[in-house]
Each structure stands twice: as structure tokens, then as C-alpha cells.
Write an enzyme that holds these catalytic residues in place. Structure first.
Site, PDB file in Angstrom:
ATOM      1  N   ASP A 168       0.876  -1.154   0.000  1.00 48.93           N
ATOM      2  CA  ASP A 168       0.000   0.000   0.000  1.00 48.93           C
ATOM      3  C   ASP A 168       0.929   1.224   0.000  1.00 48.93           C
ATOM      4  OD1 ASP A 168      -2.361   1.645   0.421  1.00 48.93           O
ATOM      5  OD2 ASP A 168      -1.788   1.760   2.533  1.00 48.93           O
ATOM      6  N   ASP A 203       0.037   5.149   1.035  1.00 48.12           N
ATOM      7  CA  ASP A 203      -0.118   6.088   2.149  1.00 48.12           C
ATOM      8  C   ASP A 203      -0.169   5.338   3.472  1.00 48.12           C
ATOM      9  OD1 ASP A 203      -0.265   8.069   0.193  1.00 48.12           O
ATOM     10  OD2 ASP A 203      -2.453   8.084   0.172  1.00 48.12           O
TER      11      ASP A 203
END
Length: 181
Positions: free
Chosen positions: A7, A9
Site C-alpha cells: 500500500d 499512504d
């Protein structure tokens, strides 16, 4: 092929409830850039799957998102590594797309791109939606305690979820032990 999916952020860069809207707001978490570079240098392909509903919300443009990803690639290259495929979901949470995590559309896109199967691959995230996407495709859910990870760690996690302090700790585990998929 050794593939790990991250992922963005909260795993690679600082997260914000107000969204990361500019290249200047895209600030790497300490050690994350070096971790990606070390994995890359060791033969790992590092792909990224990231929800980016700020596009649907009008907070930033595709050009700005592309500039953030160019900055990520540049920073990792400066450390001697490279970032593989970056896929993103530009949709809002109520648009019903197949790509927005916790759905697994982006993970399937990465798997097709590299011609690999998803079961057992490590997917590193900081949120319940990241872990749920991993579970959906039988990937190994990995929780980092950066971004929203400390909050996510409270309560019940999917069975078999591995937890690490940050992406640097994930890289150390993969490079220094037999924990790798």
C-alpha cells in the site's frame, strides 16, 4: 519471481486524513525508501496498490498523482533500487468499482502484469481494507504499525496476519530470515 505488494499512504509515505494532495505533502516515512531499494537490490519486485479517492473528490489531479509516483521512483532510484508497477484506484468509496480495496482488483492487475499467482504473496498495508484485500486473494496479510497501523492492530485481525513496526522491519525480515514467501 519474488514479488511484494505495498500500500502507499501510511506504508511508504506519511498519511493524512486531509489527503496527500501535492508532491510537497508526499513525505516518505523514515526508512521506507531505503527498504524498497534494499528489496529491489536483493531481487525483489516491489509493486504498489493504492486507493486514491482524492482524485474522485477533486482534491488533486491525475497529473499530480503521477508526479507523486515519479518522486517515489526517483527517491528509490537515488538509493539504488526501483519500483515496479504502481496501480491506483481513483474512485470514491461509493462508486462500486472492483479496484478499491478491500476489493482485490488492483492486486489482480498486478498479478496479471507479472504473470504470478497471488496466494502466499506478501501484501503490506496499514488498514483493515488492505488486510481484507490480501485475505480475499489468499495473499499473506502484513500489517505495519505506521500510518493507521497502530489503530488497525487494535481488535481482531485476519488469521495469520504478520505485524511489523514499519516497512524497514518488513524488508529486514524478508532479507535476513526464512520468513519469505
Amino acid at each position: 519471481m519474488k514479488l511484494i505488494i505495498l500500500d502507499r499512504d501510511g506504508v511508504i509515505n506519511q498519511d493524512s486524513d486531509a489527503y496527500i494532495k501535492t508532491v510537497e505533502e508526499w513525505i516518505p516515512i523514515p526508512g521506507s525508501i531505503e527498504a524498497i531499494a534494499r528489496l529491489s537490490q536483493a531481487g525483489w519486485t516491489v509493486a504498489v496498490a493504492t486507493n486514491q479517492s482524492g482524485i474522485a473528490r477533486g482534491y488533486y489531479s491525475l497529473a499530480t498523482l503521477d508526479a507523486m509516483h515519479a518522486r517515489l521512483r526517483e527517491r528509490v532510484a537515488e538509493e539504488g533500487g526501483e519500483v515496479g508497477l504502481i496501480v491506483y484506484c481513483p474512485h470514491g468509496p461509493d462508486e462500486g468499482c472492483d479496484c478499491r480495496k478491500p476489493k482485490a482488483g488492483m492486486l489482480h492487475t498486478i498479478a496479471r502484469h507479472y504473470g504470478v499467482a497471488l496466494p502466499g504473496l506478501w501484501f503490506v498495508g496499514d488498514s483493515r481494507s488492505d488486510l481484507a484485500a490480501a485475505v480475499t486473494v489468499n495473499a499473506q496479510p502484513i500489517l505495519v504499525k505506521t500510518g493507521k497501523g497502530t489503530q488497525t492492530a487494535v481488535g481482531t485481525l485476519p488469521p495469520g496476519t504478520l505485524q511489523f513496526d514499519d516497512l524497514a522491519a518488513v524488508a529486514r525480515a524478508l532479507l535476513n530470515s526464512n520468513t519469505a514467501p
